[in-house]
Design an enzyme around this catalytic site. Structure first.
Site, short mmCIF file in Angstrom:
data_model
loop_
_atom_site.label_atom_id
_atom_site.label_comp_id
_atom_site.label_asym_id
_atom_site.label_seq_id
_atom_site.Cartn_x
_atom_site.Cartn_y
_atom_site.Cartn_z
N THR A 98 0.86 -1.19 0.03
CA THR A 98 0.01 0.03 -0.02
C THR A 98 0.79 1.21 0.07
OG1 THR A 98 -1.79 -1.00 1.13
CG2 THR A 98 -1.83 1.28 1.35
N SER B 109 2.10 5.13 -2.28
CA SER B 109 2.21 5.74 -3.52
C SER B 109 3.47 4.88 -4.37
CB SER B 109 2.85 6.96 -3.55
OG SER B 109 3.76 7.35 -2.74
N THR B 110 4.30 4.11 -3.61
CA THR B 110 5.42 3.48 -4.35
C THR B 110 4.85 2.04 -4.75
OG1 THR B 110 6.96 4.35 -2.85
CG2 THR B 110 7.89 2.85 -4.22
N ASP C 267 6.59 -4.23 -1.18
CA ASP C 267 5.57 -3.07 -0.69
C ASP C 267 6.58 -2.02 -0.17
OD1 ASP C 267 3.86 -1.60 0.90
OD2 ASP C 267 3.48 -3.10 2.64
N LYS D 18 6.61 1.28 9.12
CA LYS D 18 5.58 1.12 7.95
C LYS D 18 4.40 1.84 8.63
CE LYS D 18 4.95 -2.17 4.98
NZ LYS D 18 4.64 -0.81 4.01
N GLY D 19 3.44 2.16 7.79
CA GLY D 19 2.13 2.34 8.25
C GLY D 19 1.56 3.84 8.02
N GLU E 119 -0.57 -5.14 6.34
CA GLU E 119 0.80 -5.36 5.47
C GLU E 119 1.89 -6.16 6.26
OE1 GLU E 119 1.58 -0.74 3.53
OE2 GLU E 119 1.89 -1.02 5.59
O1 LIG Z 1 3.47 1.69 4.83
C1 LIG Z 1 2.72 2.23 4.26
C2 LIG Z 1 1.40 2.18 4.29
O2 LIG Z 1 0.71 1.80 5.49
C3 LIG Z 1 3.59 2.57 2.84
O3 LIG Z 1 4.41 1.46 2.36
C4 LIG Z 1 4.44 3.86 3.34
O4 LIG Z 1 3.70 4.92 4.00
C5 LIG Z 1 5.29 4.46 2.12
O5 LIG Z 1 4.35 4.90 1.40
P1 LIG Z 1 4.84 5.70 0.04
O6 LIG Z 1 5.15 4.76 -0.84
O7 LIG Z 1 3.63 6.66 -0.40
O8 LIG Z 1 5.87 6.92 0.44
#
Ligand SMILES: O=C(CO)[C@H](O)[C@H](O)COP(=O)(O)O
EC number: 5.3.1.6
Length: 233
Positions: free
Chosen positions: A28, A30-31, A83, A96-97, A105
């Protein structure tokens, strides 16, 4: 490369580790979303995979783009999870989170033979903790849980604001119906000790420290993508 391009580059390299027939945990954020978009292109081209999403948000994107989905109930053992992360230390422990999906996750990552983390270099730190640690808590007894977290953290010499995550003027609610407290403890030298303390508090459902779960990280920077392998796992 700008931030969006770095995410795509990390996702592109991670995709080279996906092969036909794999059961995939799909992260989850943007990446992870960049990964889903590339994966969907490969699926459209004939790649056969089944994905277990780590959030309703990811599930919706996968459905929209035609990535076949399963649930962890139907498919409880996965080959690979891909992830993102908010912070990554040299041993591939993670915070994470940031997107609020940490519980699913972590369950999905733990059910996977391997986890590959995808991120840009800005996520790499020497010691975890600059990014506030998300702690998923039961709504019942929120104040008591908050106090127990403060007391437990203080025993480890950690302190700092615990902020209830909000969406507008309402508390943010996770896909599992819980709240999130973001703990700004600063540097966390002993992540295992903090993990143990948090897990011992009944109102804590899960926390965003991922220790010993990531097998590798694909870190994208202007110089290209570097793959860091974990010593264990
Ligand atoms: O842990 C997460 C979601 O619960 C995401 O992997 C983390 O926040 C990184 O997000 P992004 O790729 O948007 O920087």
């Amino acid at each position: 490369m700008d931030a969006a391009q770095l995410k795509i580059e990390a996702a592109r390299v991670a995709l080279t580790h996906v092969s036909d027939g794999m059961k995939l945990g799909i992260g989850t954020g943007s990446t992870a979303e960049a990964f889903v978009r590339l994966l969907a292109e490969r699926v459209a081209g004939g790649l056969s995979v089944i994905g277990v999403p780590t959030s309703e948000r990811t599930a919706a994107l996968c459905r929209e783009l035609g990535v076949p989905l399963s649930t962890l109930e139907e498919t409880p053992e996965l080959d690979l999870t891909i992830d993102g992360a908010d912070e990554i230390d040299p041993e591939l422990s993670l915070i994470k989170g940031g997107g609020g999906a940490l519980l699913r996750e972590k369950i999905v990552a733990a059910a996977s033979e391997r986890m590959i983390v995808i991120a840009d270099r800005s996520k790499v730190v020497d010691v975890l903790g600059k990014f506030p640690l998300p702690i998923e808590v039961n709504r019942f007894g929120l104040r008591a849980t908050e106090i127990a977290i403060r007391v437990g953290a203080a025993e480890l010499g950690l302190s700092g604001p615990l902020t209830l995550r909000m969406t507008g003027d309402q508390p943010f609610v996770t896909d599992n119906g819980h709240f999130i407290l973001d703990a700004s403890f600063g540097r966390i030298p002993d992540t295992r000790a903090l993990s143990n303390v948090l897990h011992a508090i009944p109102g804590v459902v899960e926390h965003g420290l991922f220790i010993g779960l990531a097998s590798a990280a694909v870190i994208a920077s202007d110089g290209g993508a570097e793959i860091i392998h974990a010593v264990v796992r």
